[in-house]
Design a protein around this motif. Structure first.
Motif, mmCIF file in Angstrom:
data_model
loop_
_atom_site.group_PDB
_atom_site.id
_atom_site.type_symbol
_atom_site.label_atom_id
_atom_site.label_comp_id
_atom_site.label_asym_id
_atom_site.label_seq_id
_atom_site.Cartn_x
_atom_site.Cartn_y
_atom_site.Cartn_z
ATOM 1 N N ARG A 33 -38.982 -11.183 -30.930
ATOM 2 C CA ARG A 33 -38.329 -10.750 -29.694
ATOM 3 C C ARG A 33 -39.167 -9.649 -29.042
ATOM 4 O O ARG A 33 -39.788 -8.860 -29.740
ATOM 5 N N PHE A 34 -39.164 -9.634 -27.724
ATOM 6 C CA PHE A 34 -39.872 -8.547 -27.044
ATOM 7 C C PHE A 34 -38.905 -7.383 -26.825
ATOM 8 O O PHE A 34 -37.697 -7.577 -26.673
ATOM 9 N N PRO A 35 -39.440 -6.151 -26.838
ATOM 10 C CA PRO A 35 -38.577 -4.974 -26.722
ATOM 11 C C PRO A 35 -38.105 -4.738 -25.287
ATOM 12 O O PRO A 35 -38.714 -5.211 -24.334
ATOM 13 N N GLU A 36 -37.009 -3.994 -25.161
ATOM 14 C CA GLU A 36 -36.528 -3.538 -23.853
ATOM 15 C C GLU A 36 -37.313 -2.275 -23.522
ATOM 16 O O GLU A 36 -37.002 -1.195 -24.019
ATOM 17 N N VAL A 37 -38.343 -2.418 -22.711
ATOM 18 C CA VAL A 37 -39.198 -1.288 -22.355
ATOM 19 C C VAL A 37 -38.971 -0.947 -20.881
ATOM 20 O O VAL A 37 -39.163 -1.815 -20.024
ATOM 21 N N PRO A 38 -38.565 0.275 -20.576
ATOM 22 C CA PRO A 38 -38.416 0.642 -19.168
ATOM 23 C C PRO A 38 -39.728 0.374 -18.424
ATOM 24 O O PRO A 38 -40.814 0.671 -18.920
ATOM 25 N N GLY A 39 -39.609 -0.226 -17.261
ATOM 26 C CA GLY A 39 -40.786 -0.591 -16.480
ATOM 27 C C GLY A 39 -41.258 -2.012 -16.738
ATOM 28 O O GLY A 39 -42.131 -2.516 -16.037
ATOM 29 N N ARG A 40 -40.690 -2.671 -17.756
ATOM 30 C CA ARG A 40 -41.086 -4.033 -18.106
ATOM 31 C C ARG A 40 -39.884 -4.976 -18.217
ATOM 32 O O ARG A 40 -39.948 -5.970 -18.918
ATOM 33 N N ARG A 41 -38.797 -4.633 -17.532
ATOM 34 C CA ARG A 41 -37.591 -5.456 -17.576
ATOM 35 C C ARG A 41 -37.486 -6.290 -16.302
ATOM 36 O O ARG A 41 -38.222 -6.070 -15.337
ATOM 37 N N LEU A 42 -36.555 -7.240 -16.294
ATOM 38 C CA LEU A 42 -36.361 -8.084 -15.117
ATOM 39 C C LEU A 42 -36.036 -7.245 -13.884
ATOM 40 O O LEU A 42 -36.578 -7.484 -12.805
ATOM 41 N N VAL A 43 -35.187 -6.244 -14.034
ATOM 42 C CA VAL A 43 -34.850 -5.390 -12.902
ATOM 43 C C VAL A 43 -36.108 -4.700 -12.362
ATOM 44 O O VAL A 43 -36.255 -4.522 -11.144
ATOM 45 N N ASP A 44 -37.038 -4.335 -13.248
ATOM 46 C CA ASP A 44 -38.295 -3.707 -12.820
ATOM 47 C C ASP A 44 -39.191 -4.718 -12.104
ATOM 48 O O ASP A 44 -39.862 -4.386 -11.132
ATOM 49 N N PHE A 45 -39.195 -5.953 -12.608
ATOM 50 C CA PHE A 45 -39.961 -7.027 -11.967
ATOM 51 C C PHE A 45 -39.466 -7.229 -10.529
ATOM 52 O O PHE A 45 -40.256 -7.298 -9.594
#
Length: 125
Positions: free
Chosen positions: A96-108
């Motif tokens: 699984r990939f981590p929830e990283v701020p700046g790399r989430r769907l909302v950031d996309f």
């Protein structure tokens, strides 16, 4: 009787395009996206360049006539969208990939909105 009337209407529609057939399992890709699992793929760009990528798939989008997978690309260290019909091979990982701020769907989505903002301002002038 109807044909002359239809011909007189000022209405045009472009011919429909055939949807490119993906060679991958979209159901499995949807599952990996939902579960937040990394995906490895061999991809061919519009210019015919072949690359091997590991991505964090975040969403599938349909822009007729093609499907796109949106996500974080580990190779480019940035958001990317990939046409599903240009994916030659795909491997589904358990990782699984981590929830990283700046790399989430909302950031996309924010990234895409910011990228398009100057176009909107220019168009409004």
């Amino acid at each position: 009787r109807l044909r002359p009337r239809v011909r007189s209407l000022m209405l045009m529609a472009p011919p429909s395009q055939r949807q490119p057939e993906p060679v991958i399992d979209l159901a499995e890709l949807r599952l990996a996206t939902r579960e937040g699992r990394k995906v490895e793929l061999d991809y061919v760009s519009e210019r015919g360049e072949h690359t091997h990528r590991t991505i964090w798939p975040m969403a599938l989008a349909f822009f007729p006539p093609v499907w796109l997978v949106l996500g974080w690309c580990e190779l480019r260290q940035d958001f990317r969208s990939f046409r599903v019909d240009r994916i030659e091979t795909i491997w589904f990982h358990g990782e699984r990939f981590p929830e990283v701020p700046g790399r989430r769907l909302v950031d996309f989505l924010r990234h895409e909105a910011d990228r398009r903002q100057p176009e909107t301002k220019e168009t409004m002038r």
